[in-house]
Design a protein around this motif. Structure first.
Motif, PDB file in Angstrom:
ATOM      1  N   TYR A 177      18.094 -10.767  14.888  1.00 50.30           N
ATOM      2  CA  TYR A 177      19.601 -10.880  14.708  1.00 50.30           C
ATOM      3  C   TYR A 177      19.828 -12.603  14.988  1.00 50.30           C
ATOM      4  N   ARG A 191      26.913 -11.959  12.676  1.00 50.14           N
ATOM      5  CA  ARG A 191      25.465 -12.187  12.756  1.00 50.14           C
ATOM      6  C   ARG A 191      24.675 -11.771  11.505  1.00 50.14           C
ATOM      7  N   ASN A 192      23.434 -12.371  11.361  1.00 55.78           N
ATOM      8  CA  ASN A 192      22.702 -11.985  10.278  1.00 55.78           C
ATOM      9  C   ASN A 192      21.499 -11.236  10.918  1.00 55.78           C
ATOM     10  N   CYS A 193      20.852 -10.381  10.026  1.00 54.26           N
ATOM     11  CA  CYS A 193      19.848  -9.408  10.557  1.00 54.26           C
ATOM     12  C   CYS A 193      18.584  -9.470   9.531  1.00 54.26           C
ATOM     13  N   LEU A 214      17.470 -18.870   7.806  1.00 49.71           N
ATOM     14  CA  LEU A 214      18.610 -18.374   8.337  1.00 49.71           C
ATOM     15  C   LEU A 214      19.418 -19.431   9.440  1.00 49.71           C
ATOM     16  N   SER A 218      22.325 -21.882   9.380  1.00 49.80           N
ATOM     17  CA  SER A 218      23.209 -21.642  10.127  1.00 49.80           C
ATOM     18  C   SER A 218      23.513 -22.815  11.024  1.00 49.80           C
ATOM     19  N   SER A 224      27.303 -17.955  10.863  1.00 48.33           N
ATOM     20  CA  SER A 224      26.576 -16.890  10.645  1.00 48.33           C
ATOM     21  C   SER A 224      27.264 -15.804  10.115  1.00 48.33           C
ATOM     22  N   GLY A 225      26.492 -14.855   9.978  1.00 45.41           N
ATOM     23  CA  GLY A 225      27.323 -13.534   9.510  1.00 45.41           C
ATOM     24  C   GLY A 225      27.393 -13.256   8.180  1.00 45.41           C
ATOM     25  N   LYS A 229      24.520 -16.067   3.435  1.00 45.50           N
ATOM     26  CA  LYS A 229      23.714 -15.470   2.596  1.00 45.50           C
ATOM     27  C   LYS A 229      22.025 -15.918   2.778  1.00 45.50           C
ATOM     28  N   GLU A 230      21.345 -14.706   2.774  1.00 49.08           N
ATOM     29  CA  GLU A 230      19.855 -15.228   3.050  1.00 49.08           C
ATOM     30  C   GLU A 230      19.434 -15.210   1.593  1.00 49.08           C
TER      31      GLU A 230
END
Length: 237
Positions: A177, A191-193, A214, A218, A224-225, A229-230
Motif C-alpha cells: 500500500y 492509498r494505492n494497493c 506508483l 505519487s 495517492s489513492g 491510476k496505475e
C-alpha cells in the motif's frame, strides 16, 4: 480438450460424485482451509526477518501496534492501526527520510517471511539509499499503522508490505500500500494497493515495477489513492 479448471486456480469444474464433490477435491479444499487458518495465526519471526534485511545492508527498526498479542489483534482491528508507546518513542528518535518502507505481519506473517525481502530487494534498487530510512518491521500491524509510522518519521510517502487475508488458493499472498503524506486519519481511498504478490500471482519483478511507478508518480503529482491510476502497463511491454 482442456477443462475450465485448467485455466484458473479457482475451484471450478470439479465434477460430482452423486450429489457431492469428489473425494480428492474435497480433501484439497479442507487442506487449503486448514492452511489459511494456520497462516492467520502463524507468528512473525522477527529474528529471521532481521537476518534477511541485514543481508542487504539495510538498517531496521522494530515497532509494535497497540494490540498486545495475536488474539487481541484479531478481535480489535482498531488496536492494530495504532502504535504502542515504546514504538512512538523509538520513531521519534529515528532518522527522518522522504520515503518510509514498512513490513507488517498483517493477517499472514507467512507471506511476509516468504516474499517481503525478495520484493524489497527489487524495489529499493530503484531509489537512492539516502531517500529512505530504516526498514520498519511492525508486529500485529494493520495497513493504517504505516500512517502513524510515516508521520512520526516525517516521510512524504509511505509503503507498507503486509500479509493479506489468506484465501483458499493462496495462504501467503503479500499486499503493498502506497500513501502520499501519511498521517493518522488517512482513509483507504487515499492509498494505492498492489496485491496478490506471490510466485503464482503477481511476481516480485512485476510488483516492484508497478510500485516504483506508483511511488514516482505519487511524488511527482503529490497525491495517492483514487486520483492516481496505475498505468504502468506490463513489465514486458
Amino acid at each position: 480438450m482442456k477443462r475450465l479448471g485448467d485455466y484458473t486456480p479457482a475451484r471450478v469444474s470439479l465434477g460430482l460424485t452423486g450429489q457431492s464433490m469428489p473425494l480428492k477435491p474435497l480433501l484439497d479444499l479442507r487442506l487449503a482451509h486448514a492452511r489459511a487458518r494456520d497462516a492467520v495465526h502463524f507468528p512473525l519471526d522477527v529474528r529471521s526477518l532481521l537476518a534477511g534485511i541485514e543481508t542487504h545492508n539495510w538498517t531496521a527498526l522494530l515497532v509494535h501496534s497497540a494490540a498486545r498479542h495475536r488474539e487481541e489483534y484479531l478481535r480489535r482491528p482498531d488496536l492494530g492501526r495504532r502504535l504502542d508507546d515504546i514504538s512512538i518513542q523509538r520513531l521519534h528518535a529515528a532518522r527522518e527520510a522522504p520515503l518510509t518502507f514498512v513490513v507488517g505481519d498483517g493477517l499472514s506473517a507467512l507471506a511476509v517471511h516468504r516474499h517481503a525481502v525478495h520484493l524489497l530487494e527489487r524495489l529499493l534498487r530503484t531509489f537512492n539509499p539516502d531517500e529512505f530510512g530504516p526498514i520498519v518491521i511492525a508486529e500485529q500491524a494493520r495497513v493504517a499503522l504505516a500512517d502513524s509510522i510515516g508521520e512520526l518519521l516525517g516521510a512524504e510517502l509511505s509503503v507498507i508490505l503486509i500479509g493479506e487475508r489468506p484465501g483458499l488458493s493462496a495462504p501467503d499472498s503479500l499486499g503493498a500500500y502506497v500513501t502520499w503524506q501519511p498521517r493518522i486519519g488517512r482513509t483507504d481511498a487515499e492509498r494505492n494497493c498492489v496485491s496478490n504478490i506471490h510466485p503464482q500471482g503477481l511476481t516480485y519483478d512485476q510488483a516492484a515495477y508497478k510500485l516504483a511507478f506508483l511511488i514516482t508518480e505519487s511524488r511527482r503529482r503529490k497525491l495517492s489513492g483514487v486520483a492516481l491510476k496505475e498505468t504502468a502497463g506490463s513489465l514486458l511491454a
